[in-house]
Write an enzyme that holds these catalytic residues in place. Structure first.
Site, PDB file in Angstrom:
ATOM      1  N   ARG A 294      -3.682  -2.121   5.557  1.00  0.00           N
ATOM      2  CA  ARG A 294      -3.848  -1.060   4.556  1.00  0.00           C
ATOM      3  C   ARG A 294      -2.559  -0.291   4.353  1.00  0.00           C
ATOM      4  O   ARG A 294      -2.198   0.038   3.217  1.00  0.00           O
ATOM      5  CB  ARG A 294      -4.998  -0.138   4.962  1.00  0.00           C
ATOM      6  CG  ARG A 294      -6.349  -0.767   4.676  1.00  0.00           C
ATOM      7  CD  ARG A 294      -7.526   0.041   5.164  1.00  0.00           C
ATOM      8  NE  ARG A 294      -8.763  -0.579   4.675  1.00  0.00           N
ATOM      9  CZ  ARG A 294      -9.980  -0.192   5.016  1.00  0.00           C
ATOM     10  NH1 ARG A 294     -10.150   0.831   5.848  1.00  0.00           N
ATOM     11  NH2 ARG A 294     -11.040  -0.805   4.532  1.00  0.00           N
ATOM     12  N   TYR A 431      -7.745  -4.774  -3.184  1.00  0.00           N
ATOM     13  CA  TYR A 431      -7.937  -5.466  -1.902  1.00  0.00           C
ATOM     14  C   TYR A 431      -7.574  -4.601  -0.705  1.00  0.00           C
ATOM     15  O   TYR A 431      -6.994  -3.541  -0.844  1.00  0.00           O
ATOM     16  CB  TYR A 431      -7.269  -6.828  -1.867  1.00  0.00           C
ATOM     17  CG  TYR A 431      -5.769  -6.971  -2.030  1.00  0.00           C
ATOM     18  CD1 TYR A 431      -4.863  -5.952  -1.762  1.00  0.00           C
ATOM     19  CD2 TYR A 431      -5.253  -8.201  -2.435  1.00  0.00           C
ATOM     20  CE1 TYR A 431      -3.516  -6.140  -1.883  1.00  0.00           C
ATOM     21  CE2 TYR A 431      -3.893  -8.411  -2.557  1.00  0.00           C
ATOM     22  CZ  TYR A 431      -3.022  -7.375  -2.278  1.00  0.00           C
ATOM     23  OH  TYR A 431      -1.676  -7.584  -2.407  1.00  0.00           O
ATOM     24  N   GLU A 432      -7.999  -5.072   0.470  1.00  0.00           N
ATOM     25  CA  GLU A 432      -7.916  -4.315   1.728  1.00  0.00           C
ATOM     26  C   GLU A 432      -8.679  -2.996   1.659  1.00  0.00           C
ATOM     27  O   GLU A 432      -8.282  -2.000   2.250  1.00  0.00           O
ATOM     28  CB  GLU A 432      -6.447  -4.059   2.122  1.00  0.00           C
ATOM     29  CG  GLU A 432      -5.658  -5.315   2.389  1.00  0.00           C
ATOM     30  CD  GLU A 432      -6.295  -6.234   3.420  1.00  0.00           C
ATOM     31  OE1 GLU A 432      -7.040  -5.739   4.276  1.00  0.00           O
ATOM     32  OE2 GLU A 432      -6.056  -7.447   3.358  1.00  0.00           O
ATOM     33  N   GLY A 433      -9.779  -2.990   0.951  1.00  0.00           N
ATOM     34  CA  GLY A 433     -10.578  -1.791   0.768  1.00  0.00           C
ATOM     35  C   GLY A 433     -10.158  -1.080  -0.491  1.00  0.00           C
ATOM     36  O   GLY A 433      -9.023  -0.599  -0.592  1.00  0.00           O
ATOM     37  N   GLN A 438     -11.119   3.979   0.240  1.00  0.00           N
ATOM     38  CA  GLN A 438     -10.141   4.763   1.002  1.00  0.00           C
ATOM     39  C   GLN A 438     -10.440   6.258   0.883  1.00  0.00           C
ATOM     40  O   GLN A 438     -10.379   6.997   1.871  1.00  0.00           O
ATOM     41  CB  GLN A 438      -8.718   4.481   0.496  1.00  0.00           C
ATOM     42  CG  GLN A 438      -8.299   3.034   0.516  1.00  0.00           C
ATOM     43  CD  GLN A 438      -8.450   2.390   1.872  1.00  0.00           C
ATOM     44  OE1 GLN A 438      -8.022   2.946   2.880  1.00  0.00           O
ATOM     45  NE2 GLN A 438      -9.061   1.227   1.909  1.00  0.00           N
TER      46      GLN A 438
END
Length: 558
Positions: A294, A431-433, A438
């Site tokens: 992240r 992507y990656e959350g 977040q």
């Protein structure tokens, strides 16, 4: 346009602004002296400018192809990757026990920005491997570490992350992939995963997949998930790639951007896998990798903001259009609105870099210290991570879009390259959350300490930020007393308000400690033009959820 790595700016942030020289005073990072930092940044800049930057456009125009079950990468990528691997850049922060440099995350962050600014698609490959290395260092058995870490750190093998399935995106607990035990202690992993960055390629000997799957005793949801290391080729007794595993690339996605990075649909059919960590501990192990990733994705956003700013400025210095209102070169740079855009691009990029490096510095201090002091740094790094990811990638999109606008009609023409930055960076907010996740993490999990970490960061912010700091403090108080869905309703504006307020602090401190007129002018622009957004953002953050549900589904669709 030729990319120029902002080494001087990075050194300034690490020194006078963040005080990262403290790391060299610790036992763990004693080698991270100013001389070492300069040498690392200089060499990474040379690699990025001379070797990787020329690959960016060819990768966009000539994406990887799936041929006879093997992914053939874009022209020049194999040589570019080899330069990254042979330079030791994959294992820059990895444990020296297995061949890593053991250097601080702040240096990995700086190097990551330069690699991504020069060629984002290719840089995504070592980023994924670095995340896998960290997950294995923290959770794998001694045998797995001994077999895989030296190869991953050297770049001989590369790593991926396999979370997403067609029905299980942000809701990872809905995954259907299964793992059943084999007689020899390994596991048979079956299922399909989508959106797997660098799921296969021809640049390294082996591709090692971290795969989330559910064992026979795994309960529904995330608590029943375990993590498995599933290699493309199963290592033999000597640790070399042996028998091909029963996994395959089903297809490659056709994407808006990041054309040079193969995004695969992966199929596992009783593929041999090895459990990483404890059974049912998959999410905890994967989050070790995801937290690393992240921050890395936030840096990807920053990288495209930097590249887009450099390109837009170069164009504005050459393009003549209309009579300019001030004496100068007579280019569009002298028009007030173009100046507004370029100043905004420069300021937001500077703020994004400061947040990302501050986040990395916090993680480094947590790793280098012990006891309560380490815990405080750890909490600080955890708080800043979702801000770095979301604001960094939002900034990448905003600045890249402005870069297209500075180019005018030529920005819409692909040959200029301005549009590629926007197309490439757009996915980083997803992507990656997603950035929404977040923000929810920031106002949810990161405030579970009663706001202790958030208040500690707020206390550091310069009082000169004035109304912004006051508004953010009020919004934090409101969040701590609100119901969770009301928090979630205002999470995105709250995160941006936090980031912008931090930005004012960094820019003001930089101007103060340097005494430089250029830094003071940029800080003054930011305080006058961008920081006032915070007050409105905080008002929106405290509006609650009720208004979001005022229209039902039918009304929204009418």
């Amino acid at each position: 346009m030729t990319y120029h790595a902002p080494v001087t700016e990075m050194q300034f942030l690490l020194g006078p602004v963040l005080g990262a020289e403290k790391l060299a005073e610790t036992e763990r990072f004693a080698e991270a002296t100013a001389e070492m930092v300069e040498a690392i940044l200089t060499e990474a800049a040379k690699l990025s400018e001379e070797v990787l930057a020329p690959l960016n456009r060819p990768g966009d125009l000539h994406p990887p192809k799936l041929e006879n079950g093997v992914v053939r990468t874009s022209p020049g990528y194999a040589d570019g990757y080899r330069a990254i691997a042979e330079g030791g850049w994959v294992g820059i922060s990895a444990d020296p026990t297995h061949g890593g440099m053991g250097l601080p995350m702040i240096l990995t962050t700086c190097v990551g920005e330069m690699l991504a600014s020069s060629c984002l698609s290719l840089s995504l490959n070592p980023l994924m491997t670095q995340g896998q290395i960290e997950a294995l260092e923290h959770h794998a058995s001694a045998q797995l570490k001994e077999t895989y870490l030296p190869k991953l750190i050297s770049g001989e093998w590369t790593g991926t992350m396999n979370l997403t399935e067609p029905q299980a995106g942000s809701d990872v607990g809905a995954l259907r992939s299964k793992a059943v035990p084999n007689d020899d202690g390994s596991w048979a992993v079956s299922g399909q995963k989508i959106y797997i960055s660098w799921g296969d390629h021809d640049m390294a000997e082996n591709v090692c997949h971290l795969v989330l799957a559910r064992t026979p005793d795994g309960v529904p949801g995330t608590k029943g998930i375990s993590l498995f290391l599933v290699p493309k080729f199963i290592p033999d007794a000597d640790g070399n790639p042996g028998k091909a595993n029963t996994l395959s690339v089903v297809s490659l996605e056709h994407k808006m951007g990041l054309h040079g990075s193969p995004t695969a649909v992966m199929a596992y059919e009783n593929a041999t896998g090895f459990m990483v960590g404890n059974e049912f501990g998959g999410m905890a192990a994967m989050f070790t990798m995801m937290n690393n990733a992240r921050l890395g994705v936030g840096v990807q956003g920053l990288s495209q903001a930097e590249a887009a700013t450099q390109k837009a400025l170069a164009y504005a210095l050459e393009r003549k259009q209309g009579r300019t209102p001030v004496e100068g070169a007579g280019t569009i740079l002298d028009h007030a609105d173009v100046r507004r855009m370029l100043m905004t691009m420069k300021a937001l990029t500077a703020v994004s870099r400061a947040i990302c490096l501050d986040t990395a510095f916090s993680h480094d201090m947590a790793a280098a210290l012990e006891g309560d002091e380490a815990a405080q740094w750890k909490a600080r790094g955890a708080l800043l991570t979702p801000i770095a990811k979301a604001f960094g990638t939002d900034t990448g999109c905003q600045v890249a879009e402005m870069g297209v606008q500075v180019h005018g009609g030529m920005g819409f023409i692909e040959e200029t390259g301005a549009a590629q930055f926007y197309r490439d960076v757009r996915v980083t907010t997803i992507y990656e959350g997603t950035n929404g996740i977040q923000a929810m993490d920031l106002v949810g999990r990161k405030l579970m300490d009663g706001g202790v970490a958030a208040r500690a960061v707020l206390a550091e912010i310069a009082d000169e930020t004035g109304a912004a700091k006051t508004a953010l403090s009020d919004a934090l108080d409101w969040m701590l007393g609100a119901e969770m869905n009301d928090r979630f309703a205002g999470a995105a504006p709250f995160l941006r308000a936090f980031a912008l307020t931090l930005g004012g602090h960094y820019l003001l401190k930089g101007a103060e400690v340097s005494g430089d007129a250029t830094r003071r002018a940029l800080a003054d622009f930011y305080i006058a033009r961008l920081l006032p957004e915070v007050t409105g953002l905080c008002q929106a953050a405290m509006s609650g959820a009720e208004g979001l549900y005022a229209l039902d589904a039918d009304a929204l669709a009418s």
